[in-house]
Design a protein around this motif. Structure first.
Motif, mmCIF file in Angstrom:
data_model
loop_
_atom_site.group_PDB
_atom_site.id
_atom_site.type_symbol
_atom_site.label_atom_id
_atom_site.label_comp_id
_atom_site.label_asym_id
_atom_site.label_seq_id
_atom_site.Cartn_x
_atom_site.Cartn_y
_atom_site.Cartn_z
ATOM 1 N N ASP A 144 0.813 -1.215 0.000
ATOM 2 C CA ASP A 144 0.000 0.000 0.000
ATOM 3 C C ASP A 144 0.849 1.269 0.000
ATOM 4 N N MET A 145 2.164 1.121 0.115
ATOM 5 C CA MET A 145 3.060 2.273 0.099
ATOM 6 C C MET A 145 3.616 2.574 -1.297
ATOM 7 N N ILE A 146 3.579 1.585 -2.193
ATOM 8 C CA ILE A 146 4.235 1.755 -3.480
ATOM 9 C C ILE A 146 3.512 0.932 -4.551
ATOM 10 N N LYS A 147 3.325 1.515 -5.710
ATOM 11 C CA LYS A 147 2.671 0.810 -6.808
ATOM 12 C C LYS A 147 3.635 -0.208 -7.425
ATOM 13 N N PRO A 148 3.098 -1.259 -8.030
ATOM 14 C CA PRO A 148 3.960 -2.307 -8.601
ATOM 15 C C PRO A 148 4.989 -1.788 -9.592
ATOM 16 N N GLU A 149 4.557 -0.922 -10.494
ATOM 17 C CA GLU A 149 5.493 -0.419 -11.510
ATOM 18 C C GLU A 149 6.598 0.436 -10.898
ATOM 19 N N ARG A 150 6.270 1.110 -9.786
ATOM 20 C CA ARG A 150 7.277 1.954 -9.133
ATOM 21 C C ARG A 150 8.328 1.098 -8.428
ATOM 22 N N LEU A 151 7.916 -0.010 -7.818
ATOM 23 C CA LEU A 151 8.874 -0.915 -7.169
ATOM 24 C C LEU A 151 9.871 -1.437 -8.191
ATOM 25 N N LYS A 152 9.368 -1.889 -9.320
ATOM 26 C CA LYS A 152 10.248 -2.384 -10.375
ATOM 27 C C LYS A 152 11.185 -1.273 -10.865
ATOM 28 N N GLU A 153 10.652 -0.074 -10.994
ATOM 29 C CA GLU A 153 11.452 1.053 -11.485
ATOM 30 C C GLU A 153 12.597 1.393 -10.523
ATOM 31 N N LEU A 154 12.321 1.350 -9.219
ATOM 32 C CA LEU A 154 13.349 1.667 -8.233
ATOM 33 C C LEU A 154 14.530 0.697 -8.328
ATOM 34 N N ILE A 155 14.235 -0.589 -8.464
ATOM 35 C CA ILE A 155 15.304 -1.577 -8.560
ATOM 36 C C ILE A 155 16.070 -1.400 -9.866
ATOM 37 N N GLY A 156 15.338 -1.116 -10.944
ATOM 38 C CA GLY A 156 15.997 -0.869 -12.223
ATOM 39 C C GLY A 156 16.913 0.349 -12.175
ATOM 40 N N ASP A 157 16.453 1.401 -11.499
ATOM 41 C CA ASP A 157 17.273 2.610 -11.385
ATOM 42 C C ASP A 157 18.575 2.330 -10.648
ATOM 43 N N ARG A 158 18.496 1.491 -9.614
ATOM 44 C CA ARG A 158 19.707 1.144 -8.867
ATOM 45 C C ARG A 158 20.681 0.374 -9.753
ATOM 46 N N LEU A 159 20.192 -0.563 -10.529
ATOM 47 C CA LEU A 159 21.051 -1.341 -11.423
ATOM 48 C C LEU A 159 21.667 -0.446 -12.499
ATOM 49 N N LYS A 160 20.918 0.553 -12.939
ATOM 50 C CA LYS A 160 21.421 1.447 -13.982
ATOM 51 C C LYS A 160 22.510 2.393 -13.464
ATOM 52 N N GLU A 161 22.620 2.494 -12.149
ATOM 53 C CA GLU A 161 23.694 3.312 -11.569
ATOM 54 C C GLU A 161 25.046 2.635 -11.681
ATOM 55 N N HIS A 162 25.053 1.343 -11.957
ATOM 56 C CA HIS A 162 26.294 0.573 -12.066
ATOM 57 C C HIS A 162 26.785 0.608 -13.509
ATOM 58 N N ASP A 163 28.046 0.953 -13.703
ATOM 59 C CA ASP A 163 28.579 1.126 -15.057
ATOM 60 C C ASP A 163 28.504 -0.150 -15.890
ATOM 61 N N THR A 164 28.657 -1.300 -15.242
ATOM 62 C CA THR A 164 28.627 -2.567 -15.987
ATOM 63 C C THR A 164 27.205 -3.066 -16.193
#
Length: 392
Positions: free
Chosen positions: A94-114
């Motif tokens: 109830d704190m976060i929508k499904p698409e936003r949860l996925k987006e947050l994890i993707g954003d973290r992975l995109k911070e890594h150069d490799t």
């Protein structure tokens, strides 16, 4: 040669050849732990009630075939799929929508150069593709507060635009417990004497270890490897092929049923019965099919069968064909006919590898005067009476 015991020895060797290699396993472990550390150390923030809320200290752990010990080498490519869950604590659906949860994890992975160069989106998460090595499929999850009395979680399903219940750790525990069940016979103690039946579990940690690599498997895990390989050969990666979770769940329930109701004197007969009784555990009512996740209320592994009938039809085709193949092999006479039949069902590469290995051993033993003709003495190449697996 065409005894049930000898047939299963061949299948065990085929299964071994389909395993992830020690080198692949070591590399996968290194990659997996590095990704887990990167995700676990991230901070994930969202807006709620007009203020910024952040959570961190996530936990990553394996699920699927790498966790269950049922990996099968893909046909025509080198990459294994390694399925991971990234569990995010201290946050609810109830704190976060499904698409936003996925987006947050993707954003973290995109911070890594490799990782950002190898990243592709999936319906329920993200895939890091190590070319010619393996795919790391990462699924974000939340605590399932609707089921407070078990360890079930919620995963974000982009297509359905909602959270779906799941329980990878509970499922793995259920599977492991059944895989350790022993067939009933007067020789039960002897039956598993040479087989490592212990399963090690790791304490919870930020990055949970992959299970130790061990090709000496409980029977159920070996059966499922063989079943999945036959599926792969029959459908060659088609989208509507029977999915692994359905094969695994039905085989596990069937194996437990067979163990509880029948007596067995060899592994091959138990394997055929495990196959035969799988459809017993498909519930059908008013044309709707249901294969229940034994560890989550309301999760139906056969849900797609109900709006895509070809998937159910293909499962039935596969099941009929694999039962027919193993029953007919059991009646064949002569090693060449048996190996030719196995090659059609399981593929030329792994079966030829086993055939060549066994032939070379036989030739070597003959030259050393340790046996006469045939494959039956391979496990006991000395001039003594054979001690079979079941003590008979």
């Amino acid at each position: 040669m065409s005894t049930n015991k000898e047939l299963f020895k061949i299948l065990e060797k085929v299964g071994d050849s389909l395993e992830i290699t020690k080198t692949q396993y070591k590399l996968a472990k290194e990659r997996y732990e590095a990704v887990g550390k990167w995700l676990a150390e991230g901070e994930y923030c969202l807006l709620g009630d007009g203020k910024k809320q952040c959570f961190k200290d996530g936990e990553i752990y394996p699920q699927g075939s790498i966790r269950l010990g049922t990996t099968v080498k893909p046909i025509g490519k080198n990459e294994f799929d390694i399925d991971l869950v990234f569990y995010t604590p201290n946050v609810s659906a109830d704190m976060i929508k499904p698409e936003r949860l996925k987006e947050l994890i993707g954003d973290r992975l995109k911070e890594h150069d490799t990782y950002k160069k190898m990243l592709t989106p999936l319906n329920r998460g993200w895939c890091i593709n190590y070319a010619n090595e393996f795919h790391l499929d990462i699924t974000p999850s939340l605590d399932n507060h609707r089921e407070p009395f078990n360890e079930s979680e919620l995963v974000a399903d982009e297509k359905l635009e909602r959270y779906m219940p799941t329980n990878p750790e509970g499922y793995a525990e259920w599977f492991d417990n059944i895989s350790l069940m022993q067939p009933m016979s007067e020789f039960t103690k002897n039956m598993f004497a040479s087989r490592n039946m212990m399963v090690a579990t790791e304490d919870a940690a930020i990055v949970t270890e992959l299970p130790e690599h061990d090709s000496n498997k409980p029977l159920l895990k070996r059966y499922i490897q063989i079943f999945k390989r036959h599926r792969d050969m029959m459908f060659d990666g088609k989208d509507d092929a029977p999915i692994s979770i359905i094969i695994t769940t039905l085989a596990t329930k069937s194996y437990e049923y067979c163990i509880r109701h029948f007596t067995y004197y060899n592994e091959y007969s138990l394997m055929i019965d495990t196959l035969k009784y799988m459809p017993l555990f498909i519930k059908t009512q008013n044309t709707l099919h249901w294969i229940e996740n034994p560890t989550v209320t309301g999760e139906n592994f056969a849900e797609k069968w109900n709006y895509s009938p070809i998937k159910k039809q293909n499962f039935d085709l596969w099941h009929t064909e694999i039962v027919r193949m193993f029953e007919s092999i059991n009646n064949l006479k002569g090693q060449n006919l048996i190996f030719e039949s196995l090659k059609k069902g399981l593929g030329e590469s792994p079966v030829n590898k086993v055939y060549n290995e066994m032939t070379h051993k036989v030739d070597d033993y003959r030259q050393r005067g340790l046996l006469g003709a045939g494959f039956g003495s391979l496990t006991n190449p000395y001039p003594v009476k054979n001690n079979t697996f079941f003590g008979d």
